[in-house]
Design an enzyme around this catalytic site. Structure first.
Site, short mmCIF file in Angstrom:
data_model
loop_
_atom_site.label_atom_id
_atom_site.label_comp_id
_atom_site.label_asym_id
_atom_site.label_seq_id
_atom_site.Cartn_x
_atom_site.Cartn_y
_atom_site.Cartn_z
N GLU A 32 46.48 24.77 35.96
CA GLU A 32 44.94 25.54 35.65
C GLU A 32 45.42 25.51 34.16
O GLU A 32 46.09 25.46 33.04
CB GLU A 32 46.17 27.51 36.27
N HIS A 50 34.30 37.07 54.69
CA HIS A 50 32.19 37.76 55.44
C HIS A 50 32.62 36.91 57.06
O HIS A 50 34.44 36.45 57.31
CB HIS A 50 31.71 36.54 54.35
N ILE A 337 31.16 25.63 45.22
CA ILE A 337 32.53 26.09 46.21
C ILE A 337 31.63 28.01 45.99
O ILE A 337 32.32 28.84 45.09
CB ILE A 337 34.23 26.75 46.16
N CYS A 402 50.24 55.03 34.90
CA CYS A 402 48.70 54.77 35.21
C CYS A 402 48.70 55.94 36.14
O CYS A 402 48.93 55.56 36.91
CB CYS A 402 48.39 53.04 35.87
N CYS A 437 40.32 55.56 32.84
CA CYS A 437 40.38 55.85 31.51
C CYS A 437 40.65 53.74 30.53
O CYS A 437 40.71 54.12 29.84
CB CYS A 437 41.55 56.46 31.58
N CYS A 442 47.39 54.13 29.49
CA CYS A 442 48.63 53.17 30.52
C CYS A 442 49.40 51.98 29.34
O CYS A 442 50.23 51.30 29.02
CB CYS A 442 48.33 53.02 31.24
C1 LIG Z 1 29.78 37.60 42.16
C2 LIG Z 1 30.03 36.79 42.61
C3 LIG Z 1 30.68 37.26 43.97
C4 LIG Z 1 30.46 36.56 45.69
N1 LIG Z 1 31.57 37.77 46.01
C5 LIG Z 1 32.05 36.83 47.20
C6 LIG Z 1 32.54 38.03 48.64
O1 LIG Z 1 32.76 38.88 47.81
N2 LIG Z 1 33.28 36.57 49.80
C7 LIG Z 1 33.51 35.46 49.10
O2 LIG Z 1 33.96 35.05 50.34
N3 LIG Z 1 33.21 34.96 48.44
C8 LIG Z 1 32.53 35.46 47.54
N4 LIG Z 1 32.55 34.88 45.88
C9 LIG Z 1 32.56 33.41 45.99
C10 LIG Z 1 33.57 32.66 45.71
O3 LIG Z 1 34.38 34.29 44.78
C11 LIG Z 1 34.00 31.46 45.19
O4 LIG Z 1 33.39 30.36 45.78
C12 LIG Z 1 35.51 31.32 44.62
O5 LIG Z 1 36.13 32.48 43.48
C13 LIG Z 1 35.35 30.14 44.05
O6 LIG Z 1 36.97 29.56 43.98
P1 LIG Z 1 37.10 28.63 43.12
O7 LIG Z 1 39.35 28.44 42.67
O8 LIG Z 1 36.82 27.41 43.50
O9 LIG Z 1 36.71 28.71 41.40
P2 LIG Z 1 37.65 29.10 40.39
O10 LIG Z 1 37.94 30.67 41.28
O11 LIG Z 1 36.55 29.08 39.50
O12 LIG Z 1 39.17 28.39 40.57
C14 LIG Z 1 39.13 27.26 38.98
C15 LIG Z 1 40.34 26.50 38.11
O13 LIG Z 1 39.93 25.75 37.51
C16 LIG Z 1 40.59 25.96 36.59
N5 LIG Z 1 39.73 24.37 35.31
C17 LIG Z 1 39.10 24.15 35.32
N6 LIG Z 1 38.75 23.62 34.84
C18 LIG Z 1 39.87 22.84 34.59
C19 LIG Z 1 40.48 22.30 33.89
N7 LIG Z 1 39.89 21.20 33.34
N8 LIG Z 1 42.06 21.95 33.79
C20 LIG Z 1 42.49 23.14 34.48
N9 LIG Z 1 41.78 24.04 35.11
C21 LIG Z 1 40.76 24.09 35.16
C22 LIG Z 1 39.74 27.87 35.84
O14 LIG Z 1 40.89 28.36 35.18
C23 LIG Z 1 39.96 27.88 37.11
O15 LIG Z 1 41.22 29.07 37.56
C24 LIG Z 1 31.45 35.66 45.28
C25 LIG Z 1 31.18 34.93 43.83
C26 LIG Z 1 30.59 35.66 42.50
C27 LIG Z 1 30.27 34.93 41.56
#
Ligand SMILES: Cc1cc2nc3c(=O)[nH]c(=O)nc-3n(C[C@H](O)[C@H](O)[C@H](O)COP(=O)(O)OP(=O)(O)OC[C@H]3O[C@@H](n4cnc5c(N)ncnc54)[C@H](O)[C@@H]3O)c2cc1C
Length: 476
Positions: A32, A50, A337, A402, A437, A442
């Site tokens: 990470e 969902h 994703i 807190c 706050c 805290c």
């Molecule tokens: C406003 C909003 C509302 C949403 N609401 C919902 C909801 O209610 N329900 C639902 O199911 N989904 C929801 N989603 C979708 C959901 O948040 C995402 O699908 C999900 O969080 C994606 O997860 P991920 O692990 O693929 O990406 P991330 O959480 O971004 O994880 C990717 C990780 O890779 C790391 N990374 C990137 N590049 C590198 C690198 N070169 N080297 C090492 N690490 C790296 C990043 O730092 C990050 O921690 C929502 C999204 C948004 C924006």
């Protein structure tokens, strides 16, 4: 430094893949770039598990969402000690002429295997959701939807994966990937070169860049911004369900969201942006959210808002990209994703394992897989009598740090023992600093506890990793 599988990214996708792989006799590394897991897209979302409605039955994400929802309800919440609340969802219409659209969502949902979908009329809504405005005429009731703390979901998966043998390296940005001639990859991160037979790309917004680095420049990620506005806890009981309008082409619409920690939330917007770091909220976004929400619930007011944030959905076309890249043998992408990625993650993880197996990874179950994780104590979630017993056993649970969110000194210490090393890491795990706050009362107490537990000088403490230090050493 040699692994069977390296996973890039410790968001919900990478965390779920890590835990799934930790069931097997494998050496797995989770890399990470940020100081802690869950600091990417997975920290800024609506926290909805969902049901799977509003997805086409011909989409991969539709099926993965329904399966992810089932896994949460039937296994994961109990196994990992998560506070999942199955509150259900309503998709409302303002005009009875739109009932055929609700019927279509119901039919598509049933084709995906979603149970219990029912159309409800104005009389049902008046009884069960009395704060809805007079314009709302009918709704689709979706009972299997629910809510969760998104970051605590990631932390639970990572903790359990690590307990089952996965190596986690944070502050380790992957900067180089080279293919090994005989198969596999050299992966350079945080000043070290690791080798692995397989690479799972779960890098969220940066998954396109990482896939290209590994030799498969096969897709582009476009960030789609969503602004969210948190309401004061005094409005906790504004709604019993998560309330949706009919979906638009770009998103599920502006919602009234119950959250598992109490504060309701309104949002999110859905607008494509160019910059993967653009997390600004805007006046236009606020106006759009308020007008969308107030049509469904006129009593929501701007003065209820206590905090706001924006998240960026990693969009790569309409569906998720979960595939082995034949142009870079050994690379499995879990990319694009967007929503419902939080819900789908456990099912995505199973699919990724199947793909790895299909391409030669031996999945031999461990004799002992520790599937259970003890639920951390959170005073704000406990009935008074249980809180009293906890404090009798350990008085540090009675030392409230807190006051907005009722978080004790012992909970902060527990969070640090479970891996928190930054102020945000403590906030996401405990809610300390997340109240009205914003940490005004805290933060200094928390910093003192962090110094004691981590042994850092106060000048090394950060909000979210290097570059966000709170106190500057003027002597340097
Ligand atoms: C406003 C909003 C509302 C949403 N609401 C919902 C909801 O209610 N329900 C639902 O199911 N989904 C929801 N989603 C979708 C959901 O948040 C995402 O699908 C999900 O969080 C994606 O997860 P991920 O692990 O693929 O990406 P991330 O959480 O971004 O994880 C990717 C990780 O890779 C790391 N990374 C990137 N590049 C590198 C690198 N070169 N080297 C090492 N690490 C790296 C990043 O730092 C990050 O921690 C929502 C999204 C948004 C924006």
């Amino acid at each position: 430094m040699t692994y069977d599988v390296i996973i890039a990214g410790a968001g919900i996708t990478g965390a779920a893949v890590a835990r799934e792989l930790s069931r097997y006799k494998l050496k797995v590394l989770l890399l990470e770039k940020e100081a802690e897991p869950a600091f990417g897209v997975s920290k800024s979302n609506s926290g909805i598990i969902h049901a799977g409605t509003q997805n086409s039955p011909s989409s991969v994400k539709g099926w993965l969402c329904v399966e992810g929802n089932r896994l949460m309800r039937e296994e994961i919440a109990a196994d990992l000690g998560l506070n999942f609340v199955q509150c259900g969802q309503l998709i409302v219409v303002f005009d009875l002429a739109d009932l055929p659209e609700l019927e279509k969502i119901k039919k598509d949902g049933e084709a995906l295997g979603i149970k219990g979908l029912a159309l409800v009329d104005r009389a049902w809504l008046e009884k069960n959701e009395p704060n809805l405005g007079p314009e709302v005429k009918a709704a689709l009731h979706v009972p299997t939807a629910g809510i969760i703390s998104p970051y605590r979901f990631v932390y639970a998966l990572v903790e359990n994966a690590v307990k089952n043998g996965v190596d986690l390296k944070t502050s380790s940005r992957i900067v180089g990937i080279n293919r090994i001639e005989k198969g596999g990859f050299y992966v350079e991160a945080g000043g070290t070169v690791y080798t692995a037979r397989f690479l799972v790309n779960a890098a969220g917004l940066y998954a396109d860049e990482l896939s290209a680095l590994a030799g498969a420049p096969t897709f582009k990620i476009t960030p789609r911004k969503g602004e969210e506005y948190l309401l004061d806890k005094k409005r906790e009981h504004i709604a019993s369900h998560i309330i949706f309008p009919l979906p638009s082409k770009a998103s599920k619409g502006i919602l009234i969201i119950k959250t598992s920690d109490g504060n309701p939330m309104i949002g999110p917007t859905a607008h494509d942006v160019d910059d993967k770091a653009d997390l600004a909220t805007t006046d236009e976004g606020l106006a759009e959210v308020l007008s969308g929400v107030r049509r469904m619930m006129p009593s929501v007011s701007k003065s209820d808002i206590i905090a706001y944030f924006a998240g960026l959905r990693p969009v790569a076309g309409k569906d998720f990209i979960i595939r082995h890249e034949d142009s870079a043998p050994g690379l499995v992408n879990a990319a694009g994703i967007q929503s419902p990625g939080l819900t789908s993650a456990p099912a995505i993880a199973v699919m990724v394992c199947d793909l790895l197996k299909k391409h030669g990874l031996k999945l031999e179950p461990k004799a002992e897989f520790h599937k259970l994780r003890q639920r951390p104590a959170h005073l704000f979630q406990l009935p008074l009598e249980e809180a009293r017993k906890l404090i009798e056993k350990n008085s540090a649970y009675g030392d409230v740090v807190c006051r907005c969110e009722l978080v004790s000194a012992q909970e902060v210490r527990d969070a640090i023992k479970r891996g928190a090393s930054t102020l945000d890491g403590i906030k996401f795990r405990t809610r300390a600093q997340a109240g009205r706050c914003h940490g005004g009362f805290c933060t200094t107490r928390i910093m003192k506890i962090m110094q004691e537990e981590l042994g850092f000088p106060v000048t090394a403490l950060t909000k979210r990793g290097p570059g966000s230090e709170l106190i500057k050493d003027e002597r340097k």
